[in-house]
Design a protein around this motif. Sequence first.
Motif, short mmCIF file in Angstrom:
data_model
loop_
_atom_site.label_atom_id
_atom_site.label_comp_id
_atom_site.label_asym_id
_atom_site.label_seq_id
_atom_site.Cartn_x
_atom_site.Cartn_y
_atom_site.Cartn_z
N PHE A 65 -1.41 -0.89 -11.73
CA PHE A 65 -1.38 -0.06 -10.53
C PHE A 65 -1.85 1.36 -10.85
CE2 PHE A 65 1.20 3.04 -8.08
CZ PHE A 65 0.63 2.85 -6.83
N GLY A 101 0.81 -1.21 0.00
CA GLY A 101 0.00 0.00 0.00
C GLY A 101 0.84 1.26 0.00
N GLU A 118 -0.85 9.28 -3.53
CA GLU A 118 -1.83 10.20 -2.93
C GLU A 118 -1.12 11.44 -2.41
OE1 GLU A 118 -3.79 7.64 -0.11
OE2 GLU A 118 -5.11 6.77 -1.67
N ARG A 163 -5.55 1.51 -11.46
CA ARG A 163 -6.31 1.42 -10.20
C ARG A 163 -6.35 2.78 -9.49
NH1 ARG A 163 -3.62 -3.56 -9.60
NH2 ARG A 163 -2.23 -2.66 -8.06
N LEU A 164 -5.30 3.58 -9.68
CA LEU A 164 -5.26 4.92 -9.08
C LEU A 164 -6.10 5.93 -9.86
CD1 LEU A 164 -1.48 5.27 -8.18
CD2 LEU A 164 -3.37 4.82 -6.62
N ARG A 180 0.48 3.41 -3.23
CA ARG A 180 -0.76 4.21 -3.22
C ARG A 180 -0.59 5.42 -2.32
NH1 ARG A 180 -6.00 4.22 -4.43
NH2 ARG A 180 -5.96 2.19 -5.42
N GLN A 181 -0.04 5.22 -1.13
CA GLN A 181 0.19 6.34 -0.21
C GLN A 181 1.08 7.40 -0.84
OE1 GLN A 181 1.46 3.96 3.45
NE2 GLN A 181 0.90 5.94 4.29
#
Length: 157
Positions: A135, A100, A107, A138-139, A103-104
Amino acid sequence: MTPVSFRRAELADLPDIVTLLADDELGRSREDAGSPLNPRYIDAFRAIDQDPNQFQAVAVSGGKIVGTLQITFIPGLSRIGSWRGQIEGVRIAAGHRGSGLGRQMFEWAIKHCVGRGCDLVQLTTDKARPDAHRFYERLGFVGSHYGYKLSLPTRPI
């Protein structure tokens, strides 16, 4: 997962950043993670660090650098004078992939782009990285354009 913080990279982080850049099949073929550090990395880091439209970021967890990316802020006339955030050189340490953290980190980077007034965030990714493509999708990124590159002769050190 251990808490992660994000910050501007410092020159002392450069060996860890280069190690991350070289930590996959493609990276091993185009990076030089040897010691001493290739001086071209130092020159490039200094240029990035001195340019207000560049931001080399690192993700830190447990006192160790576990991720990196570079954001370039690009002013443009198209899209009614929009600024773009270009995210490149994205790497996550092998032991943190799938946790994860990616993703962090994205973001955080996207918020950084919003804070700089960007209307668009874009990136390029190598065709040989299908996991990265999934990936990014998905974002919310969309593969809307073709990208082309022209390799130039290597400049002397």
